[in-house]
Design an enzyme around this catalytic site. Structure first.
Site, PDB file in Angstrom:
ATOM      1  N   HIS A   1       4.103  12.473  38.539  1.00  0.00           N
ATOM      2  CA  HIS A   1       4.013  11.285  39.326  1.00  0.00           C
ATOM      3  C   HIS A   1       4.735  11.183  40.651  1.00  0.00           C
ATOM      4  O   HIS A   1       5.752  12.027  40.795  1.00  0.00           O
ATOM      5  CB  HIS A   1       4.530  10.113  38.786  1.00  0.00           C
ATOM      6  CG  HIS A   1       3.887   8.573  39.426  1.00  0.00           C
ATOM      7  ND1 HIS A   1       4.213   8.183  40.549  1.00  0.00           N
ATOM      8  CD2 HIS A   1       2.995   7.584  38.874  1.00  0.00           C
ATOM      9  CE1 HIS A   1       3.466   6.948  40.906  1.00  0.00           C
ATOM     10  NE2 HIS A   1       2.872   6.890  39.769  1.00  0.00           N
TER      11      HIS A   1
ATOM     12  N   GLY B   1      20.565   0.792  55.008  1.00  0.00           N
ATOM     13  CA  GLY B   1      21.179   2.028  54.415  1.00  0.00           C
ATOM     14  C   GLY B   1      21.098   3.067  55.553  1.00  0.00           C
ATOM     15  O   GLY B   1      20.766   3.032  56.739  1.00  0.00           O
TER      16      GLY B   1
ATOM     17  N   ALA C   1      19.575  10.964  44.608  1.00  0.00           N
ATOM     18  CA  ALA C   1      18.771   9.743  44.270  1.00  0.00           C
ATOM     19  C   ALA C   1      17.693   9.372  45.444  1.00  0.00           C
ATOM     20  O   ALA C   1      16.998   8.500  45.184  1.00  0.00           O
ATOM     21  CB  ALA C   1      19.636   8.494  44.162  1.00  0.00           C
TER      22      ALA C   1
END
Length: 300
Positions: free
Chosen positions: A84, A165, A173
């Site tokens: 995926h 951010g 991450a």
């Protein structure tokens, strides 16, 4: 549940193999006041987990932020492999209004979560779907294009500056897409072939961007453990493109390759109406409505 407002969230995490990590990521949704964990399912081939959780908006917000933090801590995408597409440890986090909530409230909640996730976890966040800050960010596939590896350079482009951010990919991450959307049905159709190129060709034909069904996103993947290929589908509005339409179009396109459908599956939860609509089609029911479904009347 005596909640006046019910919001749903279906976060997707890039971990489908390590059961200990999965348990820790899901833990913030368990036994929490104002939140109910409905379902979570992991797929080893996709190396991905999909969680379905509902709750009162504020309680749900806090649980989701905590779970994303756990995922950021535990998942290292430099070591991650799976079928995926993914750009983040917490890859995509959609909010869906269910009861007593509006889409505007879901959008506001998604932005609040996005801001806190960016601040708490130093994670770049892209707003998508109904929450998108620009038209080119609405489609998740466009946001995620290039995946974790490509995000290192993509994030520096002016048109792909994160909404919240740092304008720098998190080293392990990645980045996360957070937004609000309509209910989505994750529906996969398995083929009688291990040839993933056939599944990819079929996916290209049936998805909206390739001239196919309006509310269908699709891709072809390999299920190595079963020795078959799969057309993995997201039905973005089941009320306007039905499950049976996707199933029949896959069957129709598969015939040109001498391939048949060997089965299909629903990932996570599905609205009853989506299944009833498909059952009514195949049974040839005339003038049938949800009012005739026993469970639907009981839940009124």
């Amino acid at each position: 549940m005596a909640w006046t407002k019910i919001m749903e969230c279906v976060p997707n995490f890039s971990e489908g193999r390590d059961l200990e990590k999965i348990d820790k990521i899901v833990e913030p949704f368990r036994a929490r006041q104002g939140v109910k964990l409905l379902n979570y399912s992991n797929d080893e081939d996709h190396n991905r987990m999909v969680v379905t959780v509902v709750g009162e908006p504020e309680a749900l917000r806090d649980a989701v932020i905590e779970a994303i933090g756990v995922a950021v801590e535990l998942i290292d995408l430099t070591r991650h492999q799976g079928q995926h597409p993914r750009m983040g440890a917490a890859d995509v986090v959609p909010f869906i209004p269910i009861k007593g909530c509006t889409m505007e409230e879901a959008i506001a909640l998604s932005k609040e979560v996005a801001e806190k996730v960016a601040a708490n976890h130093n994670l770049p966040v892209f707003l998508y779907e109904k929450s998108a800050s620009a038209p080119h960010r609405e489609n998740l596939a466009a946001v995620r294009k290039g995946e974790f590896e490509g995000m290192a350079e993509k994030i520096h482009l002016p048109e792909w500056k994160p909404d919240f951010g740092p304008a720098e990919r998190h080293p392990t991450a990645g980045a996360v897409a957070i937004g609000a959307r309509m209910p989505l049905v994750a529906y996969n159709i398995n083929l009688s072939t291990p040839n993933v190129e056939i599944a990819q060709a079929i996916a290209k034909k049936i998805r909206h961007i390739g001239g196919g069904l309006r509310f269908v996103k699709a891709m072809g993947v390999e299920l190595a453990d079963r020795g078959i290929a799969q057309v993995s589908i997201n039905m973005t509005d089941y009320t306007r493109t039905a499950l049976y339409q996707a199933f029949e179009m896959v069957r129709y396109e598969a015939r040109r390759y001498g391939v048949s459908i060997v089965g299909s599956e629903i990932i996570g939860l599905v609205p009853m109406e989506a299944l009833i609509d498909t059952a009514a089609y195949y049974l040839g029911l005339e003038d049938f409505s949800m009012e005739q479904v026993l469970e639907a009347r009981i839940m009124e």
